[in-house]
Design an enzyme around this catalytic site. Structure first.
Site, PDB file in Angstrom:
ATOM      1  N   LYS A   9     -17.227  -7.437 -94.065  1.00  0.00           N
ATOM      2  CA  LYS A   9     -17.794  -6.206 -94.636  1.00  0.00           C
ATOM      3  C   LYS A   9     -17.742  -6.121 -96.151  1.00  0.00           C
ATOM      4  CE  LYS A   9     -19.417  -4.781 -91.808  1.00  0.00           C
ATOM      5  NZ  LYS A   9     -20.466  -5.594 -91.094  1.00  0.00           N
ATOM      6  N   SER A  42     -16.702   0.551 -93.925  1.00  0.00           N
ATOM      7  CA  SER A  42     -17.780  -0.278 -93.401  1.00  0.00           C
ATOM      8  C   SER A  42     -17.343  -0.963 -92.097  1.00  0.00           C
ATOM      9  CB  SER A  42     -18.176  -1.321 -94.452  1.00  0.00           C
ATOM     10  OG  SER A  42     -19.250  -2.107 -93.999  1.00  0.00           O
ATOM     11  N   HIS A  99     -14.781 -16.185 -93.111  1.00  0.00           N
ATOM     12  CA  HIS A  99     -13.913 -15.029 -93.383  1.00  0.00           C
ATOM     13  C   HIS A  99     -12.443 -15.440 -93.312  1.00  0.00           C
ATOM     14  CE1 HIS A  99     -17.215 -12.265 -93.284  1.00  0.00           C
ATOM     15  NE2 HIS A  99     -17.352 -12.179 -91.989  1.00  0.00           N
TER      16      HIS A  99
HETATM   17  P1  A3P Z   1     -21.857  -0.573 -95.686  1.00  0.00           P
HETATM   18  O1  A3P Z   1     -21.364  -0.531 -94.273  1.00  0.00           O
HETATM   19  O2  A3P Z   1     -20.902   0.103 -96.643  1.00  0.00           O
HETATM   20  O3  A3P Z   1     -23.244  -0.088 -95.846  1.00  0.00           O
HETATM   21  P2  A3P Z   1     -21.042  -7.979 -94.396  1.00  0.00           P
HETATM   22  O4  A3P Z   1     -22.355  -8.649 -94.642  1.00  0.00           O
HETATM   23  O5  A3P Z   1     -19.875  -8.673 -95.029  1.00  0.00           O
HETATM   24  O6  A3P Z   1     -20.841  -7.659 -92.950  1.00  0.00           O
HETATM   25  O7  A3P Z   1     -21.065  -6.586 -95.180  1.00  0.00           O
HETATM   26  C1  A3P Z   1     -21.870  -5.511 -94.764  1.00  0.00           C
HETATM   27  C2  A3P Z   1     -21.844  -4.462 -95.863  1.00  0.00           C
HETATM   28  O8  A3P Z   1     -22.589  -4.956 -96.991  1.00  0.00           O
HETATM   29  C3  A3P Z   1     -22.515  -3.164 -95.434  1.00  0.00           C
HETATM   30  O9  A3P Z   1     -21.838  -2.120 -96.147  1.00  0.00           O
HETATM   31  C4  A3P Z   1     -23.926  -3.399 -95.933  1.00  0.00           C
HETATM   32  O10 A3P Z   1     -24.701  -2.241 -96.077  1.00  0.00           O
HETATM   33  C5  A3P Z   1     -23.647  -4.047 -97.277  1.00  0.00           C
HETATM   34  N1  A3P Z   1     -24.827  -4.761 -97.785  1.00  0.00           N
HETATM   35  C6  A3P Z   1     -25.531  -5.743 -97.172  1.00  0.00           C
HETATM   36  N2  A3P Z   1     -26.578  -6.098 -97.923  1.00  0.00           N
HETATM   37  C7  A3P Z   1     -26.535  -5.322 -99.047  1.00  0.00           C
HETATM   38  C8  A3P Z   1     -27.362  -5.219-100.204  1.00  0.00           C
HETATM   39  N3  A3P Z   1     -28.445  -5.962-100.338  1.00  0.00           N
HETATM   40  N4  A3P Z   1     -27.015  -4.307-101.147  1.00  0.00           N
HETATM   41  C9  A3P Z   1     -25.917  -3.537-100.993  1.00  0.00           C
HETATM   42  N5  A3P Z   1     -25.103  -3.591 -99.912  1.00  0.00           N
HETATM   43  C10 A3P Z   1     -25.411  -4.476 -98.950  1.00  0.00           C
END
Ligand code: A3P
Length: 297
Positions: free
Chosen positions: A49, A140, A110
């Site tokens: 996340k 998140s 991870h």
């Molecule tokens: P939120 O749940 O706060 O919206 P991962 O890819 O490590 O699983 O992380 C997911 C988090 O990264 C989510 O956070 C998601 O919205 C955010 N995220 C993914 N792509 C993004 C982007 N292009 N810009 C900003 N946040 C992004």
């Protein structure tokens, strides 16, 4: 451990002190240690996340000189394998996909440092660390737990999840342990530490810096701008190759992978007391490292 958490499931296991679900079974975690690393690999090491998918898309495009055509045809999780994970949609696990992939590979992990392939220490392949402040990570992750059947579909509430997160009783273990393990490597020439909050604030400058680190400084500013635009939250949320709507373990009607993409959303979730308690815990565990996390922009 921690049987007090009622949703710890039979498929879960603890590997060298780190909690995992069955998607990362012990035999895979054992094999990861002996994974053949290549000099031109790029690892993206994140706690879940932290914005992993975002960094995967940016890095893949940089490593492939802005090949938007392929990026728009192939899901990011196919272009950038998840090292220690067996995806139920795919025949092979991440380790096998990565082993068969052509160079240069962009590999997602991870894992805390101690569980990484031994060869990363000799081969000096590039490692991108992407950090995000733990309060936003926790919120998140909470939403991801609620939406993902990989976690047995979490039915607990926020106070319960917060306790799990504090204790490291979540998939891939403790955020604190992960962060502490990688932090000492940040100044190595083959390692680049970047922050979600900086990427959010100034994507072009961050992407340009990343391009230099990756030896991709020949990519011109126009292409870098196009990459920044392609990787904006709104565009990635609309893009079927990056929004994970086809990943059936995630129920997007509960919470999509690209949920809010904000800095500071934790303020809508933490109570004043929870926030004070978290600050204390952070101070005890990582305070002396002085990591420059931003909790708001
Ligand atoms: P939120 O749940 O706060 O919206 P991962 O890819 O490590 O699983 O992380 C997911 C988090 O990264 C989510 O956070 C998601 O919205 C955010 N995220 C993914 N792509 C993004 C982007 N292009 N810009 C900003 N946040 C992004």
């Amino acid at each position: 451990p921690a049987c007090k958490f009622r949703h710890l499931l039979p498929g879960q296991h603890v590997f060298e002190g780190v909690l995992f679900f069955g998607y990362s079974p012990p035999e895979v975690l054992d094999a990861v240690k002996f994974f053949d690393v290549r000099y031109d690999d790029v690892f993206i090491a994140t706690y879940p996340k932290a914005g992993t998918t975002w960094m995967q898309e940016i890095t893949w495009l940089l490593m492939n000189d802005g090949n938007f055509e392929t990026a728009m045809k192939t899901p990011v999780y196919m272009r950038s394998p998840f090292l220690e994970f067996k995806d139920t949609r795919l025949e092979e696990n991440g380790l096998e996909i990565a082993s068969a992939a052509p160079s240069p590979r962009v590999i997602k992990t991870h894992l805390p440092l101690k569980l990484m392939p031994h060869q990363i220490h000799d081969k000096k392949s590039k490692i991108i660390l992407f950090f995000r402040n733990p309060k936003d990570v926790c919120v998140s992750y909470y939403n991801f737990y609620k939406s993902s059947s990989s976690f047995g579909t979490f039915h607990g509430d926020w106070p319960e999840f917060l306790e799990m997160f504090r204790e490291g009783h979540v998939d891939h273990g403790s955020w604190f342990d992960f962060t502490k393990s990688w932090w000492p490597l940040r100044k190595q020439p083959n390692v680049k530490l970047m922050y979600f909050e900086d990427m959010k604030q100034n994507p072009f400058a961050e992407i340009k810096m990343l391009a230099e680190f990756l030896g991709k400084d020949h990519i011109d500013d126009g292409v870098l701008s196009t990459i920044a635009a392609h990787c904006s939250f709104e565009r990635m949320k609309d893009n079927p190759m990056t929004n994970h709507l086809d990943v059936y373990s995630i129920d997007s009607s509960v919470s999509p992978l690209l949920r809010k993409g904000l800095v500071g959303d934790w303020k809508n979730q933490f109570t004043v007391k929870q926030n004070e308690d978290f600050d204390k815990l952070y101070f005890d565990k990582l305070g002396q490292l002085n990591i420059p996390f931003k909790y708001t922009l």
